[in-house]
Scaffold this motif. Structure first.
Motif, PDB file in Angstrom:
ATOM      1  N   TYR A   1       5.122  -7.017   1.534  1.00 23.88           N
ATOM      2  CA  TYR A   1       4.255  -7.043   0.358  1.00 23.88           C
ATOM      3  C   TYR A   1       3.064  -6.095   0.488  1.00 23.88           C
ATOM      4  O   TYR A   1       2.675  -5.429  -0.472  1.00 23.88           O
ATOM      5  N   ARG A   2       2.482  -6.012   1.686  1.00 21.27           N
ATOM      6  CA  ARG A   2       1.316  -5.147   1.840  1.00 21.27           C
ATOM      7  C   ARG A   2       1.716  -3.670   1.794  1.00 21.27           C
ATOM      8  O   ARG A   2       1.012  -2.852   1.205  1.00 21.27           O
TER       9      ARG A   2
ATOM     10  N   THR B   1       4.297  -2.464   0.198  1.00 21.90           N
ATOM     11  CA  THR B   1       4.615  -2.206  -1.212  1.00 21.90           C
ATOM     12  C   THR B   1       3.347  -1.939  -2.005  1.00 21.90           C
ATOM     13  O   THR B   1       3.297  -1.035  -2.847  1.00 21.90           O
ATOM     14  N   ARG B   2       2.307  -2.714  -1.745  1.00 24.10           N
ATOM     15  CA  ARG B   2       1.030  -2.531  -2.434  1.00 24.10           C
ATOM     16  C   ARG B   2       0.438  -1.150  -2.139  1.00 24.10           C
ATOM     17  O   ARG B   2      -0.044  -0.463  -3.050  1.00 24.10           O
TER      18      ARG B   2
ATOM     19  N   GLU C   1       2.341   1.425  -4.048  1.00 18.19           N
ATOM     20  CA  GLU C   1       2.000   1.388  -5.473  1.00 18.19           C
ATOM     21  C   GLU C   1       0.748   2.198  -5.775  1.00 18.19           C
ATOM     22  O   GLU C   1       0.603   2.772  -6.848  1.00 18.19           O
TER      23      GLU C   1
ATOM     24  N   ALA D   1      -6.060  -4.357   0.867  1.00 15.06           N
ATOM     25  CA  ALA D   1      -4.934  -4.277  -0.071  1.00 15.06           C
ATOM     26  C   ALA D   1      -4.508  -5.644  -0.591  1.00 15.06           C
ATOM     27  O   ALA D   1      -3.574  -5.735  -1.383  1.00 15.06           O
ATOM     28  N   THR D   2      -5.189  -6.711  -0.182  1.00 18.91           N
ATOM     29  CA  THR D   2      -4.839  -8.044  -0.676  1.00 18.91           C
ATOM     30  C   THR D   2      -5.308  -8.215  -2.112  1.00 18.91           C
ATOM     31  O   THR D   2      -6.232  -7.537  -2.567  1.00 18.91           O
ATOM     32  N   SER D   3      -4.704  -9.153  -2.810  1.00 12.85           N
ATOM     33  CA  SER D   3      -5.039  -9.376  -4.215  1.00 12.85           C
ATOM     34  C   SER D   3      -6.456  -9.907  -4.397  1.00 12.85           C
ATOM     35  O   SER D   3      -7.067  -9.732  -5.451  1.00 12.85           O
TER      36      SER D   3
ATOM     37  N   ARG E   1       8.763  -2.700  -7.999  1.00 14.96           N
ATOM     38  CA  ARG E   1       7.467  -2.033  -7.813  1.00 14.96           C
ATOM     39  C   ARG E   1       7.567  -0.967  -6.729  1.00 14.96           C
ATOM     40  O   ARG E   1       7.000   0.118  -6.857  1.00 14.96           O
TER      41      ARG E   1
ATOM     42  N   SER F   1       7.018   2.975  -7.131  1.00 13.17           N
ATOM     43  CA  SER F   1       5.913   3.570  -6.379  1.00 13.17           C
ATOM     44  C   SER F   1       6.315   4.880  -5.722  1.00 13.17           C
ATOM     45  O   SER F   1       5.458   5.703  -5.400  1.00 13.17           O
TER      46      SER F   1
END
Length: 377
Positions: free
Chosen positions: A69-70, A72-73, A76, A198-200, A331, A335
């Motif tokens: 997830y990180r 991917t972020r 993006e 990079a966390t939400s 995503r 990206s």
């Protein structure tokens, strides 16, 4: 461990070398990430009873969740990460590794006692310290990154040293690591808090990446790179036991006064006990000439993700939620277009600012780094 007290020292004596950044500022940048350091952070964040961080067999999967997830972020946002893994540790590091093993043993004993006494809070506290980056965890991480199309590199020895080599040759823009010895190895730029940034929830909490510039640090400290290495060794590093009574500020003043570690040690010996085994010359050599892959042999390529392979690994083997993984894969695929776009500055050559003639300045100035500006990173 890194370099003891270096961050605060730079904040006081070389404040312009560190700047808070926005993640979006790294659009189009290639960044080398110290893989083991970041994976360890995810393992340490395991929460007792968090089903989403373990598979049906009870095996921890937090490192896979974090990596997937990180990364991917970051993609993006147009950031192009590559991950560098540690190789065989230098022999000089054996003392530090022994300390870590002993600390882990003590944490295991404390966790077992807390569990027996029913102290859940203490158990979770000590259990986090038990986590280690095992060979199995490393291989799982490499497999996932390859499936994601992210380049990985296995360093001959220290990952930070290999990252620094990539920076020096302009193959990447910066090293992302929480250990400040990335600067000591010669990384022109080091980014801390990249992943946590990079966390939400990072923006709400006011967490942003911090970028350190080695060039600016040397100029403000008025140190050569060799003197900076001597300062870091005297502060305390992974290769040598620190000298009792010598902190980062005393170390800084001693190197500034004597110009090198040899002169500083002569004064230190008059008032402090220097360890019998203190091979500072070998530590200096490790920082100056670490074992790394030749830049000409390094190829960094980002490729399309293997979606079916990722589904197999994360959903069928690790019991991740399939809908969430498929959404993230969309995503990630999208990206690739964003990260492949170059920065505007990469299409132009930037003329370096003229430097003042050293002969007109009475003080000796540290050598100025002159990175090649026309290469895309």
């Amino acid at each position: 461990m890194g370099i003891k007290g270096l961050t605060k020292l730079l904040g006081d004596y070389a404040p312009s070398c560190v700047q808070q950044q926005e993640l979006k500022n790294y659009f189009g940048r290639k960044i080398a990430i110290d893989a083991s350091m970041n994976i360890y952070q995810f393992l340490s964040a395991v929460r007792a009873g968090a089903d989403n961080l373990r598979n049906e067999a009870g095996e921890v999967t937090s490192h896979l969740s974090g990596l997937f997830y990180r990364t991917t972020r970051l993609m993006e946002l147009g950031i192009m990460p590559c991950y560098v893994f540690d190789g065989k540790p230098p022999e000089l590091k054996s003392g530090e590794l022994s300390k870590r093993i002993e600390a882990r043993r003590q944490a295991e004993a404390s966790a077992a006692l807390a569990k027996e006494e029913g102290d859940v809070e203490a158990y979770e506290k000590f259990n986090r310290r038990v986590n280690k980056v095992s060979p199995e965890v490393i291989e799982q991480s490499k497999r996932l990154l390859r499936l994601m199309g992210i380049p990985i590199l296995e360093a001959p020895e220290e990952a930070e040293a290999q990252c620094a080599s990539l920076c020096k040759e302009n193959l990447v823009y910066a090293t992302a690591s929480e250990d400040m010895d990335s600067l000591t190895f010669g990384s022109s730029k080091v980014i801390r808090q990249l992943w946590v940034g990079a966390t939400s929830t990072a923006e709400k909490k006011g967490i942003h990446p911090l970028e350190f510039s080695l060039e600016k640090a040397l100029l403000e400290l008025n140190f050569s790179y060799e003197q900076f290495i001597d300062l870091c060794i005297l502060c305390g590093c992974d290769y040598l036991d620190s000298i009792r009574g010598i902190g980062p500020y005393k170390a800084f003043n001693l190197i500034r006064k004597h110009g090198n570690l040899e002169g500083a040690l002569e004064e230190i010996k008059e008032k402090h006990d220097v360890p019998d085994h203190f091979p500072y010359d070998k530590a200096r050599e490790l920082f100056l000439k670490p074992k790394v892959h030749s830049p000409s042999s390094v190829v960094l390529e980002w490729s399309p993700p293997d979606e079916q392979g990722i589904i197999q690994m994360l959903v069928h083997e690790s019991n991740f939620n399939e809908d969430n993984i498929r959404k993230a894969l969309k995503r990630l695929a999208h990206s690739k277009h964003a990260s492949s776009q170059g920065r505007l500055e990469n299409f132009f050559s930037i003329k370096p600012k003229e430097q003042q003639d050293p002969s007109t300045d009475k003080k000796r100035k540290a050598p100025v780094f002159s990175p090649k500006r026309n290469k895309r990173r």
